[in-house]
Design an enzyme around this catalytic site. Sequence first.
Site, PDB file in Angstrom:
ATOM      1  N   ASP A 123       0.848  -1.192   0.000  1.00  0.00           N
ATOM      2  CA  ASP A 123       0.000   0.000   0.000  1.00  0.00           C
ATOM      3  C   ASP A 123       0.881   1.239   0.000  1.00  0.00           C
ATOM      4  O   ASP A 123       1.340   1.671   1.056  1.00  0.00           O
ATOM      5  CB  ASP A 123      -0.881   0.027   1.249  1.00  0.00           C
ATOM      6  CG  ASP A 123      -1.668  -1.253   1.407  1.00  0.00           C
ATOM      7  OD1 ASP A 123      -1.122  -2.218   1.966  1.00  0.00           O
ATOM      8  OD2 ASP A 123      -2.805  -1.281   0.946  1.00  0.00           O
ATOM      9  N   ASP A 174     -10.786  -4.217  -2.045  1.00  0.00           N
ATOM     10  CA  ASP A 174      -9.807  -3.906  -1.017  1.00  0.00           C
ATOM     11  C   ASP A 174     -10.438  -2.958  -0.006  1.00  0.00           C
ATOM     12  O   ASP A 174     -10.875  -1.871  -0.351  1.00  0.00           O
ATOM     13  CB  ASP A 174      -8.588  -3.238  -1.687  1.00  0.00           C
ATOM     14  CG  ASP A 174      -7.549  -2.768  -0.691  1.00  0.00           C
ATOM     15  OD1 ASP A 174      -6.521  -2.230  -1.144  1.00  0.00           O
ATOM     16  OD2 ASP A 174      -7.750  -2.913   0.529  1.00  0.00           O
TER      17      ASP A 174
HETATM   18  C1  DX5 Z   1      -6.370   1.453   1.679  1.00  0.00           C
HETATM   19  C2  DX5 Z   1      -5.585   0.244   2.083  1.00  0.00           C
HETATM   20  C3  DX5 Z   1      -6.409  -0.734   2.966  1.00  0.00           C
HETATM   21  C4  DX5 Z   1      -5.698  -2.042   3.162  1.00  0.00           C
HETATM   22  C5  DX5 Z   1      -6.655  -3.114   3.661  1.00  0.00           C
HETATM   23  O1  DX5 Z   1      -6.831   2.125   2.745  1.00  0.00           O
HETATM   24  O2  DX5 Z   1      -5.212  -0.382   0.901  1.00  0.00           O
HETATM   25  O3  DX5 Z   1      -7.629  -0.966   2.296  1.00  0.00           O
HETATM   26  O4  DX5 Z   1      -5.165  -2.448   1.992  1.00  0.00           O
HETATM   27  O5  DX5 Z   1      -6.893  -2.853   5.006  1.00  0.00           O
HETATM   28  P1  DX5 Z   1      -8.066  -3.601   5.820  1.00  0.00           P
HETATM   29  O6  DX5 Z   1      -8.160  -5.021   5.307  1.00  0.00           O
HETATM   30  O7  DX5 Z   1      -7.594  -3.530   7.251  1.00  0.00           O
HETATM   31  O8  DX5 Z   1      -9.309  -2.815   5.548  1.00  0.00           O
END
Ligand code: DX5
Length: 231
Positions: free
Chosen positions: A43, A183
């Site tokens: 990320d 995601d």
């Molecule tokens: C964007 C990030 C999150 C992460 C996943 O904010 O990309 O979405 O990947 O996090 P969780 O699974 O904790 O929502």
Amino acid sequence: MPENCAQLTRPLVVPSVLPVDLARIGAEVAALEAAGVDRIQWDVMDGVFVPNLTFGPDVIAAARSYCGIGFEAHLMVVEPDELLWRYVEAGCELLIVHAEACRHLHRTLARIRELGARSGVALNPATPVSAVEHVLEQADLVLAMTVDPGFGGQEYLPAMEPKVAELRELIDRRGLRVELEVDGGINAETGAAAVAAGADVLVSGSWLYGHPGGAATAVRELAILATGVPR
Ligand code: DX5
């Protein structure tokens, strides 16, 4: 499932590295590979496109030799064009840019492929499917965000399921091989709902890392519950 549906028979499970201990990044990615994940998502946040700042290509490059599975870079940045080659050089096989951050999205996706990587385009919750309908042939993956990007641990937005279904219908109607990824707030229950809507790649961070049975159990649970088919 319609006969021309390209949806994968079981979802790919892709952990987000947001929750990892960056001081042990090599061991962390090796453990994810051992847990049976299909790819790893990095990320990348620049503190401008999203109100958070994470890591650059050097951190990814440092982790590259510790595992053999694919890396994808989710570029939550305002100027992805300037950075693309850096993330390919760092060892990412798939680069995901945001439609909202690209003045010339068609050109950016083509550039990613010219660099030898697969191309992905992400849509924030407020961005309609129409933002990608004219570039779908240049994309290997579309990411429908199920949270507003920037932080892990947020609540899944079920209101995104019609968008996932619309993307699935568009991909299948054109007979394209485009992965449909979601995601944000993905766990066994929301993952199953997203797959039912048409998703075939599930990105999970906090739930997967926080699973009481460990990452391997989380991976199995996500894949089985999402399709009912044991891995
Ligand atoms: C964007 C990030 C999150 C992460 C996943 O904010 O990309 O979405 O990947 O996090 P969780 O699974 O904790 O929502």
